[in-house]
Design a protein around this motif. Structure first.
Motif, PDB file in Angstrom:
ATOM      1  N   ALA A   1       2.590   5.777  10.984  1.00 41.33           N
ATOM      2  CA  ALA A   1       1.811   5.008  10.077  1.00 41.33           C
ATOM      3  C   ALA A   1       2.269   3.954   9.451  1.00 41.33           C
ATOM      4  CB  ALA A   1       1.165   6.116   9.092  1.00 41.33           C
ATOM      5  N   VAL A   2       3.641   3.924   8.678  1.00 45.13           N
ATOM      6  CA  VAL A   2       4.095   2.784   8.019  1.00 45.13           C
ATOM      7  C   VAL A   2       4.843   1.910   9.044  1.00 45.13           C
ATOM      8  CG1 VAL A   2       4.855   4.454   5.974  1.00 45.13           C
ATOM      9  CG2 VAL A   2       6.668   4.015   7.772  1.00 45.13           C
ATOM     10  N   GLY A   3       5.109   2.185  10.063  1.00 45.72           N
ATOM     11  CA  GLY A   3       5.460   1.302  10.893  1.00 45.72           C
ATOM     12  C   GLY A   3       4.740   0.223  11.590  1.00 45.72           C
TER      13      GLY A   3
ATOM     14  N   VAL B   1       1.073  -1.398  -0.154  1.00 47.33           N
ATOM     15  CA  VAL B   1       0.025   0.045   0.213  1.00 47.33           C
ATOM     16  C   VAL B   1       0.843   1.237  -0.176  1.00 47.33           C
ATOM     17  CG1 VAL B   1      -1.937  -1.206   1.044  1.00 47.33           C
ATOM     18  CG2 VAL B   1      -0.100   0.043   2.623  1.00 47.33           C
ATOM     19  N   ALA B   2       0.446   2.016  -0.846  1.00 50.83           N
ATOM     20  CA  ALA B   2       1.174   3.540  -0.681  1.00 50.83           C
ATOM     21  C   ALA B   2       0.099   4.710  -0.653  1.00 50.83           C
ATOM     22  CB  ALA B   2       1.909   3.618  -1.917  1.00 50.83           C
ATOM     23  N   LEU B   3       0.561   5.726   0.093  1.00 54.13           N
ATOM     24  CA  LEU B   3      -0.027   6.872   0.361  1.00 54.13           C
ATOM     25  C   LEU B   3       0.934   8.093  -0.396  1.00 54.13           C
ATOM     26  CD1 LEU B   3      -2.365   9.017   1.015  1.00 54.13           C
ATOM     27  CD2 LEU B   3      -1.087   9.003   3.476  1.00 54.13           C
ATOM     28  N   VAL B   4       0.475   8.626  -1.660  1.00 52.82           N
ATOM     29  CA  VAL B   4       1.003   9.427  -2.396  1.00 52.82           C
ATOM     30  C   VAL B   4       0.353  10.884  -2.137  1.00 52.82           C
ATOM     31  CG1 VAL B   4       2.279  10.174  -4.667  1.00 52.82           C
ATOM     32  CG2 VAL B   4       2.132   7.685  -3.583  1.00 52.82           C
ATOM     33  N   ILE B   5       1.356  11.742  -1.495  1.00 52.33           N
ATOM     34  CA  ILE B   5       0.685  13.169  -1.512  1.00 52.33           C
ATOM     35  C   ILE B   5       1.654  14.031  -2.195  1.00 52.33           C
ATOM     36  CG2 ILE B   5       0.480  14.800   0.382  1.00 52.33           C
ATOM     37  CD1 ILE B   5       0.309  12.451   2.337  1.00 52.33           C
ATOM     38  N   GLY B   6       0.893  15.188  -2.946  1.00 50.39           N
ATOM     39  CA  GLY B   6       1.480  16.097  -3.639  1.00 50.39           C
ATOM     40  C   GLY B   6       0.597  17.353  -3.262  1.00 50.39           C
ATOM     41  N   ALA B   7       1.461  18.479  -2.552  1.00 56.72           N
ATOM     42  CA  ALA B   7       0.857  19.707  -2.093  1.00 56.72           C
ATOM     43  C   ALA B   7       1.836  20.752  -2.881  1.00 56.72           C
ATOM     44  CB  ALA B   7       1.122  19.944  -0.596  1.00 56.72           C
ATOM     45  N   GLY B   8       1.014  21.455  -3.585  1.00 62.36           N
ATOM     46  CA  GLY B   8       1.530  22.663  -4.333  1.00 62.36           C
ATOM     47  C   GLY B   8       0.700  23.972  -4.303  1.00 62.36           C
ATOM     48  N   ALA B   9      -0.702  24.045  -4.306  1.00 63.30           N
ATOM     49  CA  ALA B   9      -1.266  25.099  -4.413  1.00 63.30           C
ATOM     50  C   ALA B   9      -1.714  25.567  -2.979  1.00 63.30           C
ATOM     51  CB  ALA B   9      -2.584  24.752  -5.058  1.00 63.30           C
TER      52      ALA B   9
ATOM     53  N   SER C   1       0.194  21.173  10.840  1.00 61.95           N
ATOM     54  CA  SER C   1       1.092  20.664   9.942  1.00 61.95           C
ATOM     55  C   SER C   1       1.153  19.058  10.506  1.00 61.95           C
ATOM     56  CB  SER C   1       2.271  21.116   9.854  1.00 61.95           C
ATOM     57  OG  SER C   1       2.315  22.399   9.281  1.00 61.95           O
ATOM     58  N   VAL C   2       1.617  18.039   9.747  1.00 60.70           N
ATOM     59  CA  VAL C   2       1.532  16.845  10.014  1.00 60.70           C
ATOM     60  C   VAL C   2       3.289  16.491  10.380  1.00 60.70           C
ATOM     61  CG1 VAL C   2       1.394  14.398   9.234  1.00 60.70           C
ATOM     62  CG2 VAL C   2      -0.457  15.988   8.704  1.00 60.70           C
ATOM     63  N   SER C   3       3.437  15.955  11.160  1.00 55.89           N
ATOM     64  CA  SER C   3       4.845  15.745  11.593  1.00 55.89           C
ATOM     65  C   SER C   3       5.418  14.268  11.010  1.00 55.89           C
ATOM     66  CB  SER C   3       5.281  15.760  13.133  1.00 55.89           C
ATOM     67  OG  SER C   3       4.869  14.216  13.502  1.00 55.89           O
ATOM     68  N   LEU C   4       6.760  14.288  10.590  1.00 49.66           N
ATOM     69  CA  LEU C   4       7.389  13.343  10.237  1.00 49.66           C
ATOM     70  C   LEU C   4       7.143  12.134  10.862  1.00 49.66           C
ATOM     71  CD1 LEU C   4       9.029  11.654   8.006  1.00 49.66           C
ATOM     72  CD2 LEU C   4      10.952  12.618   9.033  1.00 49.66           C
ATOM     73  N   ASP C   5       7.121  12.235  12.247  1.00 50.88           N
ATOM     74  CA  ASP C   5       7.012  11.214  13.086  1.00 50.88           C
ATOM     75  C   ASP C   5       5.448  10.411  13.022  1.00 50.88           C
ATOM     76  OD1 ASP C   5       9.599  11.561  14.301  1.00 50.88           O
ATOM     77  OD2 ASP C   5       8.662  12.740  15.995  1.00 50.88           O
ATOM     78  N   GLN C   6       4.373  11.160  12.654  1.00 49.76           N
ATOM     79  CA  GLN C   6       3.367  10.744  12.384  1.00 49.76           C
ATOM     80  C   GLN C   6       3.242   9.696  11.308  1.00 49.76           C
ATOM     81  OE1 GLN C   6       1.449  14.874  12.742  1.00 49.76           O
ATOM     82  NE2 GLN C   6      -0.285  13.463  13.065  1.00 49.76           N
ATOM     83  N   MET C   7       4.048  10.125  10.179  1.00 52.30           N
ATOM     84  CA  MET C   7       4.230   9.628   9.116  1.00 52.30           C
ATOM     85  C   MET C   7       4.815   8.081   9.232  1.00 52.30           C
ATOM     86  SD  MET C   7       4.545  11.991   5.870  1.00 52.30           S
ATOM     87  CE  MET C   7       3.142  13.065   5.322  1.00 52.30           C
TER      88      MET C   7
ATOM     89  N   ARG D   1      -7.991  16.891   5.602  1.00 50.42           N
ATOM     90  CA  ARG D   1      -7.779  15.804   4.675  1.00 50.42           C
ATOM     91  C   ARG D   1      -6.441  14.745   4.673  1.00 50.42           C
ATOM     92  NH1 ARG D   1      -8.882  11.434   2.904  1.00 50.42           N
ATOM     93  NH2 ARG D   1      -8.615  11.200   0.802  1.00 50.42           N
ATOM     94  N   MET D   2      -5.516  15.725   5.172  1.00 54.75           N
ATOM     95  CA  MET D   2      -4.199  14.902   5.126  1.00 54.75           C
ATOM     96  C   MET D   2      -4.059  14.028   6.443  1.00 54.75           C
ATOM     97  SD  MET D   2      -0.560  16.823   4.736  1.00 54.75           S
ATOM     98  CE  MET D   2       0.889  16.198   5.058  1.00 54.75           C
ATOM     99  N   GLU D   3      -4.767  14.541   7.346  1.00 52.75           N
ATOM    100  CA  GLU D   3      -4.832  13.709   8.715  1.00 52.75           C
ATOM    101  C   GLU D   3      -5.690  12.627   8.547  1.00 52.75           C
ATOM    102  OE1 GLU D   3      -5.456  16.603  11.874  1.00 52.75           O
ATOM    103  OE2 GLU D   3      -3.509  17.148  11.910  1.00 52.75           O
ATOM    104  N   GLU D   4      -6.784  12.771   7.843  1.00 54.77           N
ATOM    105  CA  GLU D   4      -7.689  11.659   7.651  1.00 54.77           C
ATOM    106  C   GLU D   4      -7.347  10.726   6.689  1.00 54.77           C
ATOM    107  OE1 GLU D   4     -11.382  11.723   4.582  1.00 54.77           O
ATOM    108  OE2 GLU D   4     -12.022  12.856   6.598  1.00 54.77           O
ATOM    109  N   ALA D   5      -6.573  11.065   5.692  1.00 58.57           N
ATOM    110  CA  ALA D   5      -5.951  10.020   4.833  1.00 58.57           C
ATOM    111  C   ALA D   5      -4.817   9.252   5.663  1.00 58.57           C
ATOM    112  CB  ALA D   5      -5.311  10.615   3.465  1.00 58.57           C
ATOM    113  N   LEU D   6      -4.186   9.937   6.414  1.00 57.79           N
ATOM    114  CA  LEU D   6      -2.967   9.134   6.973  1.00 57.79           C
ATOM    115  C   LEU D   6      -3.372   8.263   8.126  1.00 57.79           C
ATOM    116  CD1 LEU D   6       0.133   9.283   7.312  1.00 57.79           C
ATOM    117  CD2 LEU D   6      -0.078  11.235   9.250  1.00 57.79           C
ATOM    118  N   ALA D   7      -4.574   8.490   8.826  1.00 56.24           N
ATOM    119  CA  ALA D   7      -5.213   7.941   9.590  1.00 56.24           C
ATOM    120  C   ALA D   7      -5.574   6.413   8.886  1.00 56.24           C
ATOM    121  CB  ALA D   7      -6.397   8.180  10.451  1.00 56.24           C
ATOM    122  N   ALA D   8      -6.241   6.495   7.867  1.00 55.04           N
ATOM    123  CA  ALA D   8      -7.061   5.665   7.312  1.00 55.04           C
ATOM    124  C   ALA D   8      -5.762   4.609   6.380  1.00 55.04           C
ATOM    125  CB  ALA D   8      -7.770   6.073   6.150  1.00 55.04           C
ATOM    126  N   PHE D   9      -4.863   5.329   5.867  1.00 57.15           N
ATOM    127  CA  PHE D   9      -3.509   4.427   5.583  1.00 57.15           C
ATOM    128  C   PHE D   9      -3.005   3.605   6.683  1.00 57.15           C
ATOM    129  CE2 PHE D   9       1.211   4.243   4.790  1.00 57.15           C
ATOM    130  CZ  PHE D   9       0.839   3.508   3.587  1.00 57.15           C
TER     131      PHE D   9
END
Length: 191
Positions: free
Chosen positions: A133-135, A26-34, A124-130, A72-80
């Motif tokens: 999630a993958v851990g 599984v992968a969560l791919v996030i692109g933030a630009g706008a 913001s979302v911390s790297l530790d949260q990510m 949305r980012m936190e919701e997606a991270l929790a589901a992931f």
């Protein structure tokens, strides 16, 4: 940056995916630009879409998240994180603004309106949260950061409360590029 990102994912796929053949990926791919309150990043969405396409070609179940708000980012991270529990491999790819404050890396959603360190940590979302999630994956967890670390909030250090850091100094904001590799488990080897 795009070539480096694609090369990293391709290398990862060549090395790790054959060992996980038949396993769930599984992968969560996030692109933030706008960004609403920070400089826009014109290439992050293209990078995220290209990485997502490449991962899908390997049979990885990918969720693509473009220009996410904090909610949305936190919701997606929790589901992931929940999905990662039953996967052999869990990967998060993030392209967007990133800021390090007092040794903690923060990944900035597009709606973050940061004027102080407290705003940054609350919005913001911390790297530790990510990493957490993958851990939870069964065999391997990977976080790839393609973060622009030029501090999109120039007043951040000046606005920091003196009491928020040891000895009354404002927290250190570091925008230099880093290469961080961490083992997933104590005694493990980083990628």
């Amino acid at each position: 940056m795009l070539v480096l990102s694609r090369a990293l994912v391709l290398l990862f796929c060549l090395l790790a995916l054959p060992a996980l053949a038949g396993g769930d990926r599984v992968a969560l791919v996030i692109g933030a630009g706008a960004y609403l309150y920070a400089p826009t990043l014109p290439n992050t969405l293209n990078d995220a879409e290209a990485i997502a396409a490449r991962l899908r070609e390997t049979g990885t179940d990918v969720e693509l998240l473009l220009d996410p708000t904090q909610a949305r980012m936190e919701e997606a991270l929790a589901a992931f994180a929940f999905r990662a529990e039953t996967a052999d491999l869990a990967l998060i790819y993030y392209a967007g603004h990133g800021v390090e404050v007092a040794g903690v890396n923060w990944l900035v959603p597009t709606d973050a309106n940061v004027r102080t360190v407290e705003d940054l940590t609350a919005q913001s979302v911390s790297l530790d949260q990510m990493l957490a999630a993958v851990g939870t994956s069964r065999l391997m967890g990977v976080v790839v950061l393609d973060a622009c670390r030029n501090n999109p909030f120039p007043g951040l250090v000046a606005a920091a409360a003196p009491s928020s850091a040891p000895s009354g100094r404002p927290p250190h904001v570091d925008a230099r590029p880093h290469r961080t590799r961490r083992a997933r488990r104590p005694g493990g080897a980083p990628l």
